[in-house]
Design a protein around this motif. Structure first.
Motif, PDB file in Angstrom:
ATOM      1  N   GLN A  21       0.590   5.653  -0.159  1.00  0.00           N
ATOM      2  CA  GLN A  21      -0.442   6.821  -0.152  1.00  0.00           C
ATOM      3  C   GLN A  21       0.191   8.160  -0.326  1.00  0.00           C
ATOM      4  O   GLN A  21       1.414   8.379  -0.254  1.00  0.00           O
ATOM      5  CB  GLN A  21      -1.022   7.120   1.297  1.00  0.00           C
ATOM      6  CG  GLN A  21      -1.954   8.121   1.597  1.00  0.00           C
ATOM      7  CD  GLN A  21      -2.994   7.984   2.548  1.00  0.00           C
ATOM      8  OE1 GLN A  21      -2.818   7.149   3.309  1.00  0.00           O
ATOM      9  NE2 GLN A  21      -3.912   8.640   2.633  1.00  0.00           N
ATOM     10  N   THR A  65       0.934  -1.067  -0.063  1.00  0.00           N
ATOM     11  CA  THR A  65       0.045  -0.007  -0.092  1.00  0.00           C
ATOM     12  C   THR A  65       0.910   1.393  -0.193  1.00  0.00           C
ATOM     13  O   THR A  65       2.036   1.295   0.576  1.00  0.00           O
ATOM     14  CB  THR A  65      -0.950  -0.076   1.284  1.00  0.00           C
ATOM     15  OG1 THR A  65      -1.648  -1.020   1.199  1.00  0.00           O
ATOM     16  CG2 THR A  65      -1.806   1.475   1.251  1.00  0.00           C
ATOM     17  N   SER A 107      -4.595   6.861  -2.456  1.00  0.00           N
ATOM     18  CA  SER A 107      -4.000   5.811  -2.077  1.00  0.00           C
ATOM     19  C   SER A 107      -3.939   4.471  -2.882  1.00  0.00           C
ATOM     20  O   SER A 107      -5.041   4.521  -3.569  1.00  0.00           O
ATOM     21  CB  SER A 107      -4.190   5.593  -0.621  1.00  0.00           C
ATOM     22  OG  SER A 107      -5.599   4.816  -0.521  1.00  0.00           O
TER      23      SER A 107
END
Lengths: 116, 106
Positions: free
Chosen positions: B55, B53, B60
């Motif tokens: 952002q 992940t 994101s």
């Protein structure tokens, strides 16, 4: 922003004339690409280069040639432009990672070519 | 070859709404990128995200490589978010999805 400059940004030409588009990078990246973008077709690869004087064909290479005499410059030539080559042309660059994997891709601002 | 599918193909939202764009791919890939093409035609690199992940402000992205999908989240949409969002995957050759066209209404 990645240093990629395309020229010319706009060009109108007539069928049968030669056209050269230039892509110049200041990032010293190994790979350079030429794409065309047309409505309904997305981005299609024309040719790419993996080093000075090292080039290969993409999926829509007919009618196009390329040259890369210096790391920073990648030229796309239409030897005899046709109306079907009216399109927006994008240059892109990327570096290579370990194992030959292509790194992050960055695009130039595009060159709009109209062939009458 | 690898197939890349993006969904939804079109999305219309009011300013301030949140959205999730999805990219499915049919085989293992070495990397995945998200791009935004704005209404003026500029292609902007959003994320380089083969897994995990990341952002960046209101945006994101998450890639679950083992399940062969990636998600792009846009929170508190603004009209400047309008445009087409592309994902592209690489397995020694870059393969593009067809894009999601996003329209944010004021």
């Amino acid at each position: 922003d990645a240093g990629i400059t395309q020229s010319p940004r706009h060009k109108v030409t007539e069928t049968g004339t030669p056209v050269t588009l230039r892509c110049h990078q200041t990032e010293n990246h190994r790979y350079m690409y030429w794409y065309r973008q047309d409505p309904g077709h997305g981005l299609r690869l024309i040719h790419y280069s993996y080093g000075v004087k090292d080039t290969d064909k993409g999926e829509v290479s007919d009618g196009y040639s390329v040259s890369r005499s210096k790391t920073e410059d990648f030229l796309l030539t239409l030897e005899s432009a046709t109306s079907s080559q009216t399109s927006v042309y994008f240059c892109a660059i990327s570096d290579s990672l370990a194992g030959g994997i292509t790194g992050e891709l960055f695009f130039g601002e595009g060159s709009r070519l109209t062939v009458l | 070859g690898i197939q890349v599918e993006q969904s939804p193909p079109d999305l219309i939202l009011q300013e301030g709404a949140n959205s999730t764009l999805r990219c499915n791919f049919s085989d293992s890939v070495n990397n995945l990128q998200w791009f935004h093409q704005n209404p003026w035609g500029q292609l902007i690199n959003l994320f380089y995200i083969p897994s995990g992940t990341k952002q960046n402000g209101r945006l994101s992205a998450t890639t679950v490589a083992t399940e062969r999908y990636s998600l792009l989240y846009i929170s508190s949409s603004q009209t400047t978010d309008s445009g087409v969002y592309f994902c592209a995957v690489t397995n020694y050759q870059l393969i593009w999805g067809a894009g999601t066209k996003l329209i944010i209404k004021p």
